[in-house]
Design a protein around this motif. Structure first.
Motif, short mmCIF file in Angstrom:
data_model
loop_
_atom_site.label_atom_id
_atom_site.label_comp_id
_atom_site.label_asym_id
_atom_site.label_seq_id
_atom_site.Cartn_x
_atom_site.Cartn_y
_atom_site.Cartn_z
N PRO A 52 -6.21 0.44 -7.02
CA PRO A 52 -6.76 -1.53 -7.76
C PRO A 52 -7.78 -1.62 -9.11
CG PRO A 52 -5.55 -1.34 -5.65
CD PRO A 52 -6.23 0.30 -6.02
N SER A 53 -8.29 -2.73 -9.23
CA SER A 53 -9.43 -3.11 -9.51
C SER A 53 -10.62 -3.27 -8.60
CB SER A 53 -9.17 -4.10 -10.18
OG SER A 53 -8.94 -5.26 -9.85
N SER A 54 -10.23 -3.85 -7.56
CA SER A 54 -11.20 -3.71 -6.51
C SER A 54 -11.81 -2.54 -5.85
CB SER A 54 -10.60 -4.49 -5.57
OG SER A 54 -9.71 -3.48 -5.23
N GLY A 55 -10.70 -1.29 -6.14
CA GLY A 55 -11.44 -0.94 -5.54
C GLY A 55 -11.21 -0.22 -4.16
N GLN A 56 -10.47 -0.79 -3.94
CA GLN A 56 -9.66 -1.05 -2.30
C GLN A 56 -8.46 -0.70 -2.51
OE1 GLN A 56 -11.97 -1.55 0.30
NE2 GLN A 56 -13.27 -1.64 -1.39
N ASN A 57 -7.33 -0.28 -1.47
CA ASN A 57 -6.15 -0.43 -1.28
C ASN A 57 -5.89 1.28 -2.39
OD1 ASN A 57 -5.72 -2.02 1.14
ND2 ASN A 57 -5.85 -3.08 -0.79
N GLN A 58 -6.47 2.18 -2.32
CA GLN A 58 -5.36 3.05 -3.18
C GLN A 58 -4.11 4.11 -2.22
OE1 GLN A 58 -7.57 7.55 -2.70
NE2 GLN A 58 -6.05 8.21 -3.16
N TRP A 59 -3.36 3.85 -3.35
CA TRP A 59 -2.55 3.68 -3.15
C TRP A 59 -1.57 5.55 -3.20
CZ3 TRP A 59 2.72 5.07 -5.06
CH2 TRP A 59 4.21 5.35 -4.38
N ASP A 60 -1.03 6.83 -2.84
CA ASP A 60 -0.03 8.10 -3.02
C ASP A 60 0.98 7.69 -2.88
OD1 ASP A 60 -3.34 8.76 -1.37
OD2 ASP A 60 -3.07 8.06 -3.42
N PRO A 61 1.99 8.22 -3.22
CA PRO A 61 3.21 7.90 -2.67
C PRO A 61 3.36 9.58 -1.76
CG PRO A 61 2.72 9.67 -4.74
CD PRO A 61 1.31 9.06 -5.22
N ASP A 62 4.01 9.32 -0.78
CA ASP A 62 4.59 10.50 0.17
C ASP A 62 4.43 12.24 -0.55
OD1 ASP A 62 6.62 8.49 2.32
OD2 ASP A 62 4.78 8.13 2.20
N SER A 63 4.91 12.50 -1.13
CA SER A 63 4.54 13.64 -1.86
C SER A 63 3.52 14.39 -1.69
CB SER A 63 5.38 14.00 -3.45
OG SER A 63 4.81 13.21 -4.02
N VAL A 64 2.55 13.79 -1.99
CA VAL A 64 0.87 14.09 -2.46
C VAL A 64 0.22 13.16 -1.13
CG1 VAL A 64 1.46 14.58 -4.60
CG2 VAL A 64 0.81 12.55 -3.82
N LYS A 65 0.33 12.57 -0.50
CA LYS A 65 -0.47 11.52 0.37
C LYS A 65 -1.59 12.86 1.06
CE LYS A 65 1.50 7.74 2.22
NZ LYS A 65 0.75 7.05 0.86
N GLY A 66 -2.73 11.85 0.79
CA GLY A 66 -3.92 12.52 1.46
C GLY A 66 -4.37 13.36 0.63
N ARG A 67 -4.33 14.35 0.14
CA ARG A 67 -4.74 14.73 -0.78
C ARG A 67 -5.67 14.71 -1.89
NH1 ARG A 67 0.94 18.52 -2.19
NH2 ARG A 67 2.22 17.88 -0.51
N PHE A 68 -5.46 13.98 -2.46
CA PHE A 68 -6.23 12.91 -3.97
C PHE A 68 -7.29 11.83 -3.42
CE2 PHE A 68 -4.88 15.86 -6.80
CZ PHE A 68 -2.91 16.27 -6.31
N THR A 69 -8.20 12.03 -3.40
CA THR A 69 -9.25 11.29 -2.96
C THR A 69 -9.96 10.13 -4.27
OG1 THR A 69 -10.20 11.47 -1.52
CG2 THR A 69 -11.32 9.92 -2.37
N VAL A 70 -9.54 8.99 -4.77
CA VAL A 70 -9.18 7.83 -5.98
C VAL A 70 -11.00 7.30 -6.43
CG1 VAL A 70 -8.79 7.03 -8.33
CG2 VAL A 70 -7.14 8.38 -6.81
N SER A 71 -11.95 7.21 -6.79
CA SER A 71 -12.79 6.46 -6.65
C SER A 71 -13.20 5.41 -7.91
CB SER A 71 -13.53 6.90 -6.49
OG SER A 71 -14.34 7.82 -7.20
N ARG A 72 -13.76 4.68 -8.19
CA ARG A 72 -13.94 4.08 -9.78
C ARG A 72 -14.81 3.44 -9.50
NH1 ARG A 72 -9.17 -0.20 -10.92
NH2 ARG A 72 -10.74 -0.48 -12.75
N ASP A 73 -16.02 3.27 -10.82
CA ASP A 73 -17.42 2.73 -10.83
C ASP A 73 -17.14 1.23 -12.02
OD1 ASP A 73 -20.59 3.79 -11.22
OD2 ASP A 73 -19.71 1.88 -11.51
N ASN A 74 -17.28 0.36 -11.54
CA ASN A 74 -16.28 -0.59 -13.08
C ASN A 74 -17.56 -0.34 -14.00
OD1 ASN A 74 -13.76 -0.61 -12.21
ND2 ASN A 74 -14.28 -1.97 -11.05
N ALA A 75 -18.89 -0.23 -13.36
CA ALA A 75 -20.13 -0.63 -13.99
C ALA A 75 -20.08 0.34 -15.32
CB ALA A 75 -21.06 -0.55 -12.73
#
Length: 126
Positions: A52-75
């Motif tokens: 999400p825009s806030s950077g909180q609550n990353q969501w992954d589908p069950d098929s790949v859950k826990g394998r990827f980490t998403v982050s963002r730097d809006n600046a």
């Protein structure tokens, strides 16, 4: 022009790590949730994760859950996808379109058709 461009794809050995980048231009990234999708040859496009825009609550589908980490730097108008311990089946072209969001959560559904970039190729092979 609303644009998202992926980069960072590479040839990686099995077990290696990779960090993909998604650079936004032509709009304010702060207001948008971003998703990561991938498509391997001969396979349907698959949603991997979204943030999400806030950077909180990353969501992954069950098929790949826990394998990827998403982050963002809006600046920096950028979103990142990190994967460690890459297996060959993660080989694909990866995309990062803007996706739908509601009440601080995101969904792996593209928000607008013009937010699909050219993708970046990830190849996991020895």
């Amino acid at each position: 022009q609303f644009q998202l461009v992926e980069s960072g794809g590479d040839l990686v050995q099995p077990g290696g790590s990779l960090r993909l980048s998604c650079k936004a231009s032509g709009f304010t990234l702060d207001n948008y949730a971003i998703g990561w999708f991938r498509q391997a040859p001969g396979k349907e496009r698959e949603g991997v994760s979204c943030i999400p825009s806030s950077g909180q609550n990353q969501w992954d589908p069950d098929s790949v859950k826990g394998r990827f980490t998403v982050s963002r730097d809006n600046a920096k108008s950028s979103v990142y996808l990190q994967r460690n311990g890459l297996p060959p089946e993660d080989s694909a072209v990866y995309f990062c379109p803007a996706v739908r969001h509601l009440a601080g959560h995101c969904a792996l559904r593209a928000l607008r058709s013009d937010s699909w970039g050219p993708g970046t190729q990830v190849t996991v092979s020895s």
